[in-house]
Design an enzyme around this catalytic site. Sequence first.
Site, PDB file in Angstrom:
ATOM      1  N   GLY A  12      49.919  64.611  37.887  1.00  0.00           N
ATOM      2  CA  GLY A  12      50.490  64.362  38.723  1.00  0.00           C
ATOM      3  C   GLY A  12      51.612  65.114  39.902  1.00  0.00           C
ATOM      4  CB  SER A  13      54.267  66.437  38.101  1.00  0.00           C
ATOM      5  OG  SER A  13      54.126  67.472  37.845  1.00  0.00           O
ATOM      6  CG  ASN A  14      51.293  70.922  39.018  1.00  0.00           C
ATOM      7  OD1 ASN A  14      52.095  71.689  39.544  1.00  0.00           O
ATOM      8  ND2 ASN A  14      51.755  70.347  37.558  1.00  0.00           N
ATOM      9  CE  LYS A  65      30.661  70.074  33.338  1.00  0.00           C
ATOM     10  NZ  LYS A  65      30.622  70.652  32.530  1.00  0.00           N
ATOM     11  CG  MET A  90      43.431  67.644  31.961  1.00  0.00           C
ATOM     12  SD  MET A  90      44.147  68.907  31.680  1.00  0.00           S
ATOM     13  CE  MET A  90      44.155  69.641  29.990  1.00  0.00           C
ATOM     14  CG  ASN A 107      42.535  75.906  36.857  1.00  0.00           C
ATOM     15  OD1 ASN A 107      43.675  74.688  36.766  1.00  0.00           O
ATOM     16  ND2 ASN A 107      42.621  76.378  35.307  1.00  0.00           N
ATOM     17  CG  HIS A 109      45.475  78.001  31.657  1.00  0.00           C
ATOM     18  ND1 HIS A 109      44.917  76.706  31.239  1.00  0.00           N
ATOM     19  CD2 HIS A 109      46.146  78.603  30.854  1.00  0.00           C
ATOM     20  CE1 HIS A 109      44.917  76.622  29.939  1.00  0.00           C
ATOM     21  NE2 HIS A 109      45.135  77.941  29.531  1.00  0.00           N
ATOM     22  CB  SER A 136      48.564  81.915  34.634  1.00  0.00           C
ATOM     23  OG  SER A 136      48.752  82.500  34.077  1.00  0.00           O
ATOM     24  CG  ASP A 145      41.345  77.780  31.249  1.00  0.00           C
ATOM     25  OD1 ASP A 145      41.796  77.833  32.474  1.00  0.00           O
ATOM     26  OD2 ASP A 145      41.845  78.135  30.312  1.00  0.00           O
TER      27      ASP A 145
END
Length: 197
Positions: A12-14, A65, A90, A107, A109, A136, A145
């Site tokens: 979680g650094s972002n 799911k 992820m 997202n 990436h 990106s 992606d």
Amino acid sequence: KLKIAILASGEGSNFQELIDLSNSNKFDIDIKILITNKSEAGCISRAKNSNISYKVIKSSDYENKDYFENEIINTIKKQDIELVVMAGWMKIMSSKFVNEFKNKIINIHPSLLPSFKGSNAIKEAITNDAKITGCSVHFVEPEVDSGPLIMQAALAISDKDNLETITQKLHILEHKVLPLSISQAGYIIRNKFMGND
Ligand code: GAR
């Protein structure tokens, strides 16, 4: 303020960078909720320390799911969210999930897409002897992606670099690129540039 939900699976650094910018009032976002699919993820303590509400939604707690994704969809929809940000998320999500938030989900990436898609992007850049990589941010579409790019930043790889140094340098780049991309996405969303409702 742009009302956002964060999806994160890891350190979680972002997420932390977004918290710090938001607290500094330099960045007009309101982080309404963190959703994580990992009960031990580092992002949880970051949410706690900053009094941001969070919810752990683990796929193994659900019969399938579909139920897992529905829980995430319902959690986001309960809040008045304008943008969903995958910041180190992820888990691959279904088209149904992605279409729920069409043009409202982005997202980050760790590669220069379309190179090195998937969950091992940095390792793959090394294995492929890439001389340049980067990060990106893109709007999320059902295909993994892919989807319209919002912003990219490049990083040169030298012979001295390894997985650790590249990861560290990419994080520094990501912490610049993600906030800028959120601003850009917010502008696009609010000004309806993408033909969204
Ligand atoms: C980031 O490098 C992000 O680009 C990557 O996970 C890391 C999370 O770091 N995302 C992916 O690989 C998505 N396929 P953080 O938890 O410290 O923000």
